[in-house]
Structure formats: structure tokens, C-alpha cells
Design a protein around this motif. Structure first.
Motif, short mmCIF file in Angstrom:
data_model
loop_
_atom_site.label_atom_id
_atom_site.label_comp_id
_atom_site.label_asym_id
_atom_site.label_seq_id
_atom_site.Cartn_x
_atom_site.Cartn_y
_atom_site.Cartn_z
N ARG A 241 0.82 -1.22 0.00
CA ARG A 241 0.00 0.00 0.00
C ARG A 241 0.86 1.27 0.00
O ARG A 241 0.38 2.35 -0.32
CB ARG A 241 -0.94 0.01 1.20
CG ARG A 241 -0.29 0.40 2.51
CD ARG A 241 -1.25 0.43 3.66
NE ARG A 241 -1.46 -0.91 4.21
CZ ARG A 241 -2.03 -1.11 5.39
NH1 ARG A 241 -2.44 -0.10 6.12
NH2 ARG A 241 -2.20 -2.33 5.85
N ARG A 250 -4.05 5.18 -7.47
CA ARG A 250 -3.80 5.38 -6.05
C ARG A 250 -2.47 6.11 -5.86
O ARG A 250 -1.48 5.81 -6.52
CB ARG A 250 -3.74 4.03 -5.33
CG ARG A 250 -3.47 4.12 -3.84
CD ARG A 250 -3.24 2.75 -3.25
NE ARG A 250 -2.05 2.14 -3.85
CZ ARG A 250 -1.79 0.83 -3.84
NH1 ARG A 250 -2.66 0.02 -3.33
NH2 ARG A 250 -0.69 0.35 -4.36
N TRP A 252 0.08 7.31 -2.61
CA TRP A 252 0.39 7.31 -1.18
C TRP A 252 1.64 8.16 -0.98
O TRP A 252 2.72 7.79 -1.40
CB TRP A 252 0.63 5.88 -0.68
CG TRP A 252 0.76 5.79 0.82
CD1 TRP A 252 1.80 6.25 1.57
CD2 TRP A 252 -0.16 5.21 1.73
NE1 TRP A 252 1.58 5.98 2.90
CE2 TRP A 252 0.38 5.34 3.04
CE3 TRP A 252 -1.39 4.57 1.59
CZ2 TRP A 252 -0.27 4.86 4.18
CZ3 TRP A 252 -2.04 4.10 2.73
CH2 TRP A 252 -1.47 4.25 3.99
#
Length: 479
Positions: A241, A250, A252
Motif C-alpha cells: 500500500r 492510487r 500514497w
């Protein structure tokens, strides 16, 4: 009859606990609140207090004595130890008011300021993971790993396999993982490590991790040490993740730190303290774990470690002193801003005194209740003149702070109750204009992906959101 006896016994027990709460001489509002809870909410209030209300620092989990008394640790500390007066003589003109931070950490935790260091900022998993794996492959004597989250995924298995390979080649490997943060790890992941000779230890195993994921003491640190010469710490866990998958849309955003030099020895000592706890034995420490550094760069650094094993909230105290030392600018990036009264007042006071204070928070968090609690503090910050920004490109998980032009920090500590008082955390406090400027540039780069919150617009929010945030704030100390 039995009901009456049990009721009397219960309130006798509650009264004894209430007297104990009073004798701790804590904040009067907190004391009164806990006493009311345990009296007015039968059984549930008592359980709630026992889980979340106890004074953790008066119930130390383990002693630091065994490791600090080791001959090699003492020799290292004696060699690098700088008295406060010597530090003043060497660095007072450079550090100026930032010397207060050095003194706080030295006096609260004997954290030594080291001079010969080479810090390298690593942005996001795509920079951190390759560099960490590269250093693991270069290890010749030992590798020490201490992580809150290790997952059985592409990233976790890559690190596991690299550690197994080094263990089979004769390198000592010690591996600590938090039993709650890494609750998804199964025997199929850990068994090959143990079979390769890696010493694997969980931190405070729990029977029902799902029920205790936000409670009690946890090892929230992320530490990697190679041969006592190179160390890593920061916000990035060993999980997929923490990478950025563009195809899945995504992002991060995180910050990690690579350290070469004498500050690695402070990381090493804190690792051995934790190793002593998880193994219940004094570790055998020899000079190989505290080698001479060949780093010639001069970069002042202290390692700030905090947890319920110490008398003081070391990292919180360092943050408090750093913010209060600000003359021009304080830049804070944190995913979880649930400050205690001291830190909130320090931030507000800095802004009210004319210091430019900017804070980046995630627009969307990985926990709705936590996000609501965080947003409940926004009005107080805006009213004091703090500039608050919401990061919209993805989830921002970096835990950094810049104060003026010569003090910055990267580490594992969030600005919340749990990081300050309950969890085990570790940060690097750096007194270095160059790395401070780099971190400052990163902050302003991230600012381009944010939208600023204004007090006028914030006060126009719907009542439903305001109520949910206020309710979340009631349980903020538990989040």
C-alpha cells in the motif's frame, strides 16, 4: 442477596480505583471525568478506564537498565557524550534557540547529539524500498528489523526473501513485528524465515487483534539497521500500500529517512532495548554492533525515542520545544492531527505571535472516525491564524516538521495522543540547514496538491458534519 453483595463489592472496588486516580494528581478535568465514568457507567465504565484511562508512564513495560549498562553501549556513549556545556561551546552560535530542543531530549532521555552523519530523504515507497533492499544485500554482519506493519504481499515477501538470503549467507538477522499492526502475518510467511535462522519475535502478542487494533501499547516504529552503519526510519511500513500504483489511480505520499553515521548507534541501542523486551533476555552486545563510522559529513542529529517505558513524553516534549523556538516558520505534515492541549497551545501561540504556521492534512483518511476527530481541531487552528491545507492527490502519511531554517524532523510519530503517550515511536531530530531546506521544498511541492481551508467557508459546513466531528473528538484520546 447475592446481587446486593456483588453491588457492594463492585462499588468498593470502584472507590479504591477512584482514590488511586485522585492520588495520581493528573489534570483535574480528566480526573473528574474518569471518576464520573466509573461511578455512573456500571461495569462498562470500569472496563473502559482499565483499557484506556490508566497512567501508562507509571506502569513501565520494561527497564532500560540492562542494555544501557552494557560495556560496549557505555563505551560508545562515553565516547560520544557531549555535556550540555560542551554542546553549547561547539554549537550554540549555530543552534541558537534550537539548543532548547537538544537539552530537552538529553535531559529527558539522555539522547546524545551526534555530529558525523549523512541523512538522505527518501520520498515515497518507490524511493525508499529499492534503497532499503540495496543496503540489505550489502550487509556483512547483521540486519535488525523492527516494524509496525509487515504484510504478506508483493513488498513484504520481497523483503522477507532478501532477509532469508542474507541469513543463509551467515548474516545475523533479528526481526521484530507488531502483533496487531502485522496481524495478517501467518505461519506460511514467518516459517521460512525461522528455518533460515532468522530470529523472529512478535511485539506483545494478542489473542484477538481485531478487537484491540486501536488499543493498548503498540510498537509503531519502523526501523531497519544494517551492520550498525546504515539505518532507516520514517513513515513507510513494509507493505504494497506504500507504493504508488498509477494504473489503479492510487497515490500514497510518505517520507522516509536513510541515516549513515553515528546517529545509527542511537537507533541500534533502541532496537536492543526492544529486543530485550520481546526476548525477555539481556542481548549479547559486542563492538560489531557499534562500529566506528567512516562518515566525514557534519550533520547534527538526535534520535528521539518515546514510549510508555520512559518517564517523559520525549517526542512530544521535543515537538513542544521546537514549535516554541520558532521565529519565522513552522511547517507540519501529519496524517493524524489529534493534539493534546500542550501541542495545540504551542501551535496556536506560535501563529498568534506572528510565526507563519502551515499544516498539511489528508483530504481523505484511511479511517473515517479518525478523520472526523482531526477535522474537529481545524476551527481552533484557523482562528489562531494557522494555515490549514488538505492534500487531495491521495493519502498523505508523511510525519514531518520544519522549524525555521535549521531544524526538522522525520519519524514515526503522529501528532496525536497515542503517539505521544501510548505507542512506541522514534524520530530523527535534525539540526541541518541543508536537509531542512530539502524538507521545506518537499512541503511546498506537496502544497501544490492541496486546497486551503478558510475560516469563513469552514463555518458554513452543514450541522451534520459538525456534530459527527464533535462526537469523534470525544473519543480522540483512544484513536
Amino acid at each position: 442477596m447475592w446481587y446486593d453483595i456483588l453491588l457492594i463489592a463492585y462499588y468498593v472496588l470502584v472507590t479504591v480505583i477512584a482514590i488511586g486516580i485522585l492520588m495520581e494528581n493528573r489534570n483535574p478535568m480528566k480526573t473528574a471525568g474518569w471518576v464520573l465514568v466509573i461511578y455512573l457507567v456500571p461495569v462498562g465504565g470500569l472496563v473502559f478506564y482499565l483499557m484506556f484511562g490508566q497512567n501508562h508512564r507509571k506502569r513501565k513495560l520494561f527497564s532500560r537498565k540492562g542494555v544501557r549498562d552494557n560495556i560496549w553501549v557505555r563505551e560508545w556513549e562515553d565516547k560520544l557524550m557531549k555535556s550540555i556545556r560542551e554542546v553549547e561551546d561547539v554549537a550554540s552560535n549555530f543552534l541558537e534557540e534550537k539548543l532548547k530542543v537538544v537539552k530537552v531530549l538529553y535531559n529527558s532521555d539522555k539522547s546524545i547529539i551526534t555530529f558525523r552523519n549523512k541523512p538522505t530523504l527518501l520520498r515515497n515507497g518507490e524511493e525508499a524500498f529499492p534503497e532499503m533492499l540495496k543496503c540489505i544485500t550489502e550487509a556483512t554482519h547483521h540486519i535488525h528489523v523492527e516494524y509496525y506493519i509487515v504484510e504478506d504481499d508483493e513488498v513484504g515477501r520481497k523483503f522477507r526473501d532478501a532477509l532469508i538470503d542474507k541469513a543463509k549467507r551467515g548474516v545475523e538477522v533479528r526481526f521484530i513485528y507488531d502483533d496487531v499492526g502485522s496481524s495478517g502475518l501467518k505461519k506460511r510467511f514467518l516459517k521460512p524465515m525461522q528455518e533460515a535462522g532468522i530470529e523472529v519475535r512478535p511485539f506483545m502478542p494478542v489473542l484477538f487483534p481485531i478487537l484491540t487494533s486501536r488499543a493498548n501499547y503498540r510498537d509503531h516504529r519502523k526501523i531497519l539497521i544494517i551492520d550498525g552503519k546504515v539505518g532507516f526510519l520514517g513513515g513507510i511500513n513494509l507493505s504494497f500500500r506504500y507504493t504508488n500504483d498509477i494504473e489503479r489511480g492510487r497515490h500514497w505520499r510518505d517520507t522516509h529517512l536513510k541515516i549513515e553515521g553515528d546517529a545509527v548507534k542511537s537507533l541500534q541501542m533502541n532496537f536492543f532495548l526492544m529486543w530485550k523486551f520481546v526476548t525477555e533476555h539481556d542481548p549479547e552486545i559486542n563492538p560489531h554492533y557499534f562500529p566506528e563510522t567512516d562518515v566525514e559529513d557534519v550533520s547534527l542529529m538526535q534520535i528521539a525515542a518515546s514510549g510508555p517505558d520512559s518517564d517523559w513524553s520525549n517526542i512530544m516534549g521535543a515537538f513542544f520545544a521546537a514549535i516554541n523556538s520558532a521565529r519565522e516558520e513552522v511547517l507540519i505534515t501529519t496524517p493524524y492531527l489529534i493534539p493534546n492541549d500542550e501541542i495545540l497551545l504551542a501551535i496556536q501561540t506560535a501563529a498568534l505571535s506572528g510565526v507563519k504556521v502551515k499544516i498539511i492534512l489528508p483530504a481523505k483518511s484511511d479511517n473515517r472516525v479518525v478523520q472526523a476527530a482531526v477535522l474537529s481541531y481545524v476551527k481552533q487552528l484557523l482562528s489562531a491564524g494557522v494555515e490549514v491545507y488538505l492534500y487531495e492527490k491521495g493519502f498523505i502519511h508523511a510525519k514531518t516538521m520544519v522549524v525555521d531554517d535549521r531544524l526538522c524532523t522525520v519519524g514515526t510519530s503522529n501528532m496525536d495522543y497515542r503517539s505521544f503517550d501510548i505507542n512506541f515511536e522514534i524520530n530523527a531530530m535534525m539540526y541541518d540547514p541543508e536537509v531542512t531546506e530539502q524538507l521545506r521544498n518537499d512541503f511546498y511541492t506537496d502544497l501544490k496538491e492541496c486546497r486551503q481551508i478558510t475560516l469563513e467557508r469552514w463555518e458554513r459546513r452543514v450541522w451534520r458534519r459538525r456534530i459527527s466531528e464533535s462526537l469523534a473528538r470525544l473519543v480522540a484520546p483512544l484513536l
